[in-house]
Design a protein around this motif. Structure first.
Motif: not given
Length: 139
Positions: A24-34, A37-46, A48-53
């Motif tokens: 589940i963690w992978r699905a919540l944090t890896q951009p290709h999986l996000l 199920w959610l939206m396109k993103t540049d998310f990374r689980p660091d 302070g990291a900024a991101f957008s969906f």
């Protein structure tokens, strides 16, 4: 006395899922999986990291507040009018993982955001379950 316009609303969803927290963690944090199920993103689980969906209807900006792998993830979620916080909590169970989603910070005087989240998150979580099931089947 509290100003009713400053009251905060919260969306809370809980699900028991038959998958380990790591999956589940992978699905919540890896951009290709996000994106599945959610939206396109540049998310990374660091922290302070900024991101957008981004989706057809618009975009959401955020910043990671807390990331404890396989246990909890928290980030800001908003735009020019909404400043909220999304917190995911993963608790391992005998049969998989208890997943808790809480989004806080909806102003009472802006019901559109609250109603959108109340309607949207259950659909997103349904898609998340489909992604997890597909991964399990090796798709």
């Amino acid at each position: 006395m509290t100003d009713p316009g400053h009251e905060q609303r919260t969306v809370l969803l809980e699900r028991n899922l038959p998958y380990p927290p790591e999956k589940i963690w992978r699905a919540l944090t890896q951009p290709h999986l996000l994106e599945e199920w959610l939206m396109k993103t540049d998310f990374r689980p660091d922290v302070g990291a900024a991101f957008s969906f981004s989706a057809e209807w618009g975009a959401v900006r955020g910043q990671v507040l807390d990331a404890e792998p396989h246990r909890s993830l928290s980030y800001t979620w908003g735009d020019d009018h909404l400043k909220s916080v999304v917190t995911w909590t993963l608790t391992e169970t005998e049969t998989g993982t208890y997943l808790r989603l809480e989004q806080t910070g909806f102003p009472a005087d802006q019901p559109r955001y609250f109603m959108g989240a109340k309607a949207g998150w259950p659909r997103f979580l349904d898609k998340l379950e489909q992604v997890l099931a597909g991964e399990e089947a090796g798709q």
